[in-house]
Structure formats: C-alpha cells, structure tokens
Design a protein around this motif. Structure first.
Motif, PDB file in Angstrom:
ATOM      1  N   VAL A 143       0.838  -1.201   0.000  1.00 29.10           N
ATOM      2  CA  VAL A 143       0.000   0.000   0.000  1.00 29.10           C
ATOM      3  C   VAL A 143       0.875   1.254   0.000  1.00 29.10           C
ATOM      4  O   VAL A 143       0.587   2.233  -0.702  1.00 29.10           O
ATOM      5  CB  VAL A 143      -0.962  -0.019   1.201  1.00 29.10           C
ATOM      6  CG1 VAL A 143      -1.683   1.318   1.345  1.00 29.10           C
ATOM      7  CG2 VAL A 143      -1.979  -1.146   1.036  1.00 29.10           C
ATOM      8  N   GLN A 144       1.947   1.223   0.760  1.00 27.10           N
ATOM      9  CA  GLN A 144       2.867   2.366   0.776  1.00 27.10           C
ATOM     10  C   GLN A 144       3.489   2.601  -0.592  1.00 27.10           C
ATOM     11  O   GLN A 144       3.793   3.740  -0.963  1.00 27.10           O
ATOM     12  CB  GLN A 144       3.962   2.146   1.820  1.00 27.10           C
ATOM     13  CG  GLN A 144       3.469   2.232   3.253  1.00 27.10           C
ATOM     14  CD  GLN A 144       4.515   1.800   4.277  1.00 27.10           C
ATOM     15  OE1 GLN A 144       5.580   1.257   3.910  1.00 27.10           O
ATOM     16  NE2 GLN A 144       4.242   2.024   5.543  1.00 27.10           N
ATOM     17  N   SER A 145       3.641   1.509  -1.365  1.00 30.59           N
ATOM     18  CA  SER A 145       4.248   1.616  -2.691  1.00 30.59           C
ATOM     19  C   SER A 145       3.243   2.003  -3.770  1.00 30.59           C
ATOM     20  O   SER A 145       3.625   2.173  -4.931  1.00 30.59           O
ATOM     21  CB  SER A 145       4.921   0.296  -3.071  1.00 30.59           C
ATOM     22  OG  SER A 145       3.953  -0.704  -3.357  1.00 30.59           O
ATOM     23  N   GLY A 146       1.947   2.086  -3.398  1.00 30.42           N
ATOM     24  CA  GLY A 146       0.950   2.552  -4.345  1.00 30.42           C
ATOM     25  C   GLY A 146      -0.098   1.556  -4.772  1.00 30.42           C
ATOM     26  O   GLY A 146      -0.952   1.874  -5.620  1.00 30.42           O
ATOM     27  N   VAL A 147      -0.101   0.344  -4.228  1.00 31.57           N
ATOM     28  CA  VAL A 147      -1.141  -0.629  -4.564  1.00 31.57           C
ATOM     29  C   VAL A 147      -2.496  -0.115  -4.083  1.00 31.57           C
ATOM     30  O   VAL A 147      -2.639   0.316  -2.934  1.00 31.57           O
ATOM     31  CB  VAL A 147      -0.826  -2.006  -3.936  1.00 31.57           C
ATOM     32  CG1 VAL A 147      -2.061  -2.911  -3.954  1.00 31.57           C
ATOM     33  CG2 VAL A 147       0.315  -2.673  -4.687  1.00 31.57           C
ATOM     34  N   LYS A 148      -3.500  -0.154  -4.987  1.00 32.52           N
ATOM     35  CA  LYS A 148      -4.824   0.371  -4.675  1.00 32.52           C
ATOM     36  C   LYS A 148      -5.894  -0.718  -4.608  1.00 32.52           C
ATOM     37  O   LYS A 148      -6.963  -0.498  -4.052  1.00 32.52           O
ATOM     38  CB  LYS A 148      -5.252   1.385  -5.744  1.00 32.52           C
ATOM     39  CG  LYS A 148      -4.349   2.598  -5.845  1.00 32.52           C
ATOM     40  CD  LYS A 148      -4.373   3.417  -4.572  1.00 32.52           C
ATOM     41  CE  LYS A 148      -3.558   4.691  -4.728  1.00 32.52           C
ATOM     42  NZ  LYS A 148      -3.509   5.459  -3.446  1.00 32.52           N
ATOM     43  N   ARG A 149      -5.629  -1.854  -5.234  1.00 36.12           N
ATOM     44  CA  ARG A 149      -6.578  -2.969  -5.234  1.00 36.12           C
ATOM     45  C   ARG A 149      -5.899  -4.183  -4.629  1.00 36.12           C
ATOM     46  O   ARG A 149      -4.873  -4.644  -5.137  1.00 36.12           O
ATOM     47  CB  ARG A 149      -7.061  -3.276  -6.648  1.00 36.12           C
ATOM     48  CG  ARG A 149      -7.931  -2.183  -7.254  1.00 36.12           C
ATOM     49  CD  ARG A 149      -8.311  -2.510  -8.682  1.00 36.12           C
ATOM     50  NE  ARG A 149      -7.168  -2.392  -9.587  1.00 36.12           N
ATOM     51  CZ  ARG A 149      -7.039  -3.052 -10.728  1.00 36.12           C
ATOM     52  NH1 ARG A 149      -7.960  -3.932 -11.095  1.00 36.12           N
ATOM     53  NH2 ARG A 149      -5.982  -2.857 -11.501  1.00 36.12           N
ATOM     54  N   LEU A 150      -6.474  -4.714  -3.545  1.00 39.37           N
ATOM     55  CA  LEU A 150      -5.829  -5.789  -2.807  1.00 39.37           C
ATOM     56  C   LEU A 150      -6.825  -6.905  -2.524  1.00 39.37           C
ATOM     57  O   LEU A 150      -7.863  -6.680  -1.904  1.00 39.37           O
ATOM     58  CB  LEU A 150      -5.268  -5.249  -1.487  1.00 39.37           C
ATOM     59  CG  LEU A 150      -4.459  -6.209  -0.614  1.00 39.37           C
ATOM     60  CD1 LEU A 150      -3.239  -6.736  -1.359  1.00 39.37           C
ATOM     61  CD2 LEU A 150      -4.028  -5.505   0.670  1.00 39.37           C
ATOM     62  N   VAL A 151      -6.497  -8.103  -2.987  1.00 36.71           N
ATOM     63  CA  VAL A 151      -7.309  -9.294  -2.732  1.00 36.71           C
ATOM     64  C   VAL A 151      -6.554 -10.173  -1.746  1.00 36.71           C
ATOM     65  O   VAL A 151      -5.360 -10.452  -1.940  1.00 36.71           O
ATOM     66  CB  VAL A 151      -7.566 -10.079  -4.036  1.00 36.71           C
ATOM     67  CG1 VAL A 151      -8.381 -11.337  -3.755  1.00 36.71           C
ATOM     68  CG2 VAL A 151      -8.281  -9.204  -5.053  1.00 36.71           C
TER      69      VAL A 151
END
Length: 420
Positions: free
Chosen positions: A347-355
């Motif tokens: 998330v800190q690196s920019g991931v916006k969609r997480l399953v």
C-alpha cells in the motif's frame, strides 16, 4: 444504528456485511458499514447496520470474550436493537472455544435465552440437518475441515461440539418445525429452557423463516446466512428504508495475497497460475528469515498490471510438517506478521486494489493497514463483497474466506475492485 454484528474474523465480517447490505428483494438491505476492530468514536448517524470485525476466532478464550464484550458495549451505545454474533459457516472452533464462551458471555450480558445457533449458508453449500453441519454433500468432518491447521472440525454434530464449549444448555429445532413457518419457530424458541438452540436450515427460505421468527430477539448467532431475513424486520416496521449495495471501486495497481490452505483456495491458485505471474512463499524460508517481505513486494511491483499472486497455501501434509518443525502457533504468528508487513509495504508503494484469501491472513492484513470504516460494494461471489476504504489514499479490498469463491475468483475480484 439498528443492527449490530460482532464478527470473529475479518473475512466473515465482510461476508455478513454483504448479506445485510444486499438484503432480499424487493425490500433490499440496510445501509451497512464494516469497522476494523472496535471504533473509538461514534458511527455516522446514517448507518443502519454496523459490523465490528474482530480477530477473535483463534486467540485465547479470555481475550476473545473481552474483545467481544467491548464490541457489544460500543454497538449498544450506537442504539442497536439486535446483536448478531457472527462466526464461520463451518463453525470453526476448538473443543474449548471460542464460539461457546463468547456466545455465553453475550447471552449473559443481554439476558438472552433461546438464542439461535445457525451457521448455515446454503448459497455456499453449508446446511444444517438434524443438528449436523454439511459442506455441500459431505458432513463437516469429511469436507476437508478436519485438516484445518488451527481449528480442525472433527465432529459434524453442532449440538455436541457447542456443548463441549459452554456450561449453558444446548437444544435443537428440527427442519420439520422450520418448514411449518415462523410462528412454529417463534413458539419453539419462546418455550425452550435452553440458552442456545441449534436450528436446522437447508435453504435460504428456511433462513428467512428463522429471521422472521426472531424479530424481537436481542441476540442471534450464526454464519452470514442467518442475516438474510433480518433487514426486512426493520424495513417492514418503517425503521429503515431499504438499500442495495452500489458499485464502488478504486483504480490503480493490484496485488493478490493468499494464506489459506483450503482446497478451494489451492484450486483457485492453480487456475490463476495458468495465465498470471505467481510466487510460492516458502514457509521454511520465512521462518528462518531467508525470505523477506521486500522480496514479495518486489515481485508484485515487477508484475504490475498482470494480477500478480503471492501465496503460502500448502497441502495438509506440508502444513503438518511445518507445524511439527516450528510449532503451530509459531508458524501462524510468523506468517500473519509476514503478510501484514507485505501488505503495509504494498500500500505504501501505491497498490490500490488488494485481494486477500484466508481468514487469519485477512485479519493480519487489515489490522496492519488500519483502514477505518469500510463501504460495502457489489458482491464478487457469494459471501465476498467489494470493500472500499475512504481516506487520504482510498483502497479497494476483497477479503475471502478460504473455502469461498468460484475457481476464477482472483481474476474476477481484481476486475470488480476497479473503479468503473
């Protein structure tokens, strides 16, 4: 707030939040929010149902009871008229708890008896007949749940299993009574001397009948299916207007993390491997420190846009080997911390969609992310909705219980999490 839910894990919380938000046509559901842990402040005034997600399924009994009572206190302070204690539709628990002790503590706090116990979720193949829990056409103890690494379910008789966990009495209402309708169920519950009552259900219609019969009950327990009929109780009395989950999502980079060892998740991983980059996480190397969370993050970043999946989903034999080598609790704690660190860095690196697949893994991940209240969106598969955190950096989530989801769940979830 009208309806309050105390869920013993994070995927289960999403599951029942989805059920309540969706409701039953034509009335619809309730405006629902999911909270990650017990909130510190009051909920928004327009929320009709609040789901407090705890990580209490496998913690020590005393901690599970304490956390659940704190959640109860908060929900009652929000004005909730009915409380649901939500646990897994496969009744995941050990011989000493935590379902029985938590349920008993809540019943005592609310002065409740004739409390429904119904983990049935026919839409996902979980049914109860003659007090026995089935997964599809198999008894619970023949479904693969007997191999669960933390809560092996070796007895399908829910009456017998619950009786091991509580000093309270456990009764039963059979399917024949349920099929007579809500009046028959209501009478049976009102005239029992038992604190808990296992209620048979093999269809959604049975669950709606049960829901209609418990309109005035302070406490209900079960899987997410038990909530199917509850929204209409409030809507029919004019206390809620009816609501359907809308389409919400977030655009941006994606990642899939799987920590479940269920047969369903392993099958979903195998299918995903055919067309997408995947990385098997070597548990032995995680335990020794040879594999770092940064290794997983780098793999995800290198495969941005390709629905990359990192997983530690071993076979029952592989799980047993790791538990024998390091200890069951040590392996579980290490993997939880590992996945939590991976998710935080993603998330800190920019991931916006997480399953995320797996109840314990999902709990570790969302605890690490500290996302606040989540909006409930459209259903991806039965029991798994889109969840969106609205903060400075919005994130769309799908939290999947190990045994849930169609074979192509991972690719479907990544698509549904995307903003339209």
């Amino acid at each position: 707030m009208l309806l309050g839910v105390i869920a013993d894990d994070f995927t289960g919380a999403s599951d029942i939040a989805n059920t309540i938000s969706k409701g039953v046509a034509p009335a619809g559901g309730l405006r629902t929010a999911q909270f990650l842990g017990v909130p510190k402040g009051a909920a928004a005034v327009d929320i009709e149902a609040g789901v407090v997600a705890l990580k209490s399924r496998t913690v020590p009994v005393e901690e599970a009871v304490s956390d659940s009572l704190r959640a109860l206190k908060w929900l009652l302070a929000q004005g909730c008229q009915q409380i649901v204690f939500k646990y897994c539709s496969t009744f995941d628990s050990t011989r000493i708890g935590n379902i029985g002790p938590v349920g008993e503590a809540l019943a005592v706090a609310l002065g409740a008896k004739g409390v429904v116990v119904c983990p049935a979720f026919p839409g996902a193949g979980r049914t109860i007949y003659m007090g026995h829990l089935f997964v599809q056409d198999r008894l619970l103890n023949e479904s693969g749940m007997q191999n669960h690494p933390l809560t092996p379910m070796t007895d399908p008789d829910i009456r017998r299993w619950l009786a091991l966990q509580t000093k309270a009495t456990v009764g039963h209402i059979g399917l024949a009574t349920v099929r007579k309708g809500m009046t028959a169920v209501s009478h049976a519950l009102a005239t029992t001397d038992d604190t808990f009552v296992i209620v048979d259900a093999t269809s959604d219609e049975d669950l709606i009948t049960i829901g209609s019969a418990i309109t005035d009950h302070k406490l209900v327990t079960g899987g997410s299916g038990i909530a199917i009929g509850l929204p209409n109780n409030f809507i029919s009395r004019g206390l809620a207007s009816g609501n359907f989950g809308g389409q919400v999502g977030v655009a941006g980079p994606e990642a899939i993390l799987a920590g479940s060892c269920s047969g369903a998740t392993r099958g979903q991983i195998d299918l995903h491997k055919e067309n997408h980059p995947t990385l098997a996480i070597d548990v032995d190397k995680v335990m020794s420190g040879a594999t770092k969370s940064d290794d997983i993050v780098e793999f995800i970043k290198l495969n941005n846009g390709k629905a990359p999946l990192a997983y530690s989903s071993g076979t029952p034999d592989e799980v047993c080997q790791m538990q024998a080598k390091y200890g069951r609790e040590e392996v579980a704690a290490k993997l939880d911390d590992f996945f939590a660190d991976v998710a935080r860095k993603l998330v800190q690196s920019g991931v916006k969609r997480l399953v995320v697949a797996g109840g314990e893994t999902s709990g570790a991940v969302v605890s690490a992310l500290d996302l606040g209240a989540l909006t409930i969106g459209q259903e991806i598969d039965p029991g798994v909705p889109v969840l969106v955190s609205h903060g400075d950096q919005p994130i769309a989530l799908a939290l999947k219980s190990g045994n849930f989801g169609s074979p192509d769940f991972f690719t479907k979830a990544i698509e549904r999490l995307n903003a339209k």
